[in-house]
Design an enzyme around this catalytic site. Sequence first.
Site, PDB file in Angstrom:
ATOM      1  CB  THR A 216      51.097  41.513  -2.248  1.00 40.02           C
ATOM      2  OG1 THR A 216      51.915  40.468  -2.515  1.00 40.02           O
ATOM      3  CG2 THR A 216      51.770  42.507  -1.567  1.00 40.02           C
ATOM      4  CG  ASP A 217      50.259  36.191  -3.685  1.00 42.19           C
ATOM      5  OD1 ASP A 217      51.012  37.162  -4.208  1.00 42.19           O
ATOM      6  OD2 ASP A 217      50.705  34.937  -3.157  1.00 42.19           O
TER       7      ASP A 217
ATOM      8  CB  THR B 143      55.222  39.469   1.873  1.00 38.58           C
ATOM      9  OG1 THR B 143      54.838  38.216   0.979  1.00 38.58           O
ATOM     10  CG2 THR B 143      56.683  39.902   1.449  1.00 38.58           C
TER      11      THR B 143
END
Length: 325
Positions: free
Chosen positions: A96-97, A17
């Site tokens: 971030t996942d 992101t």
Amino acid sequence: MDANQARRLVILGTGGTIAGRAAQVSDHVGYVAGQVGVGELVQAVPALAGLSLDVEQVAQVDSKDMGLPVWQALARRIAVHLERPEVSALIVTHGTDTLEETAFVLQQLFRPGKPVVLTCAMRPASALVPDGPQNLSDALAVARHADAGGVVVVCAGQVHGALEVAKVHTYRLDAFDSGDAGPLACVEDGQVRSFRPWSPAPAGPTHGTSLLARLLAASALPRVELITSHADADGGLVRALLAQGASDADRVVRGIVVAGTGNGTVHQALAEALDEAEARGVRVVLASRCARGRVVPHPGLRFADSAGLSPVKARLALALQLLAA
């Protein structure tokens, strides 16, 4: 070697992101991750201007798609830069996942004395007020901190250790937490304030060469599946995995991590199937699906506990153990 040379920083980009773009500046969820090069991200951070930097684009992926090929590429570059005496720290930009999983893998592979700082963003680079530049600036402060070492995650002004960090919110800027342990430190106006001791630097080599070599040579990690215990659970998934392995040698399951309820409790029907799996040589490890706490070992535990690791990290720990063996 002068002081400036000895404080050279390396920034490695992997997408996520923080490198995402959306059609509208107000769109924080409909963006496409991994669109902006890490060099462009660096240029947006004034604190990085004028520093001795090496900037490399290792990958450009949405971190939901993170897997062994990217970990191998990243590990190769980290191994090279950790051995360079003039490099004092590395920064890795990441989605971030699966950030907590990459942080855990890198800590297990390298246990570095030099800081390896992973950072990220919850808003894309195209947002009206992106959080990536501030996170990168904070990552720089951590990378240059005298007590820093090991693999850490920096997000929303907090510093988390690789073993404890977990993503706990779907969209908030402070999406990460370290559970009962709490964060290692915070970054306040460019200054790092520690809350508890950082992981000590190892006395031996900067990385575990045997495990690293095995990972770099692997075509796949040993197959370890993650299963959750829940109300009305049964053993169907476990038995399906065993049957698949019996008919296809390439799909043999080597381990199963169970995200149990509470203190590692498992539905009786599921536990019976897991007993069958263990009898056939499959390693079974028990974690908890609870966000806080850990599986507290006690004589009544049916399976080996995860030593406090979350289910996703316990899965990786078992895969790496099987790979090392």
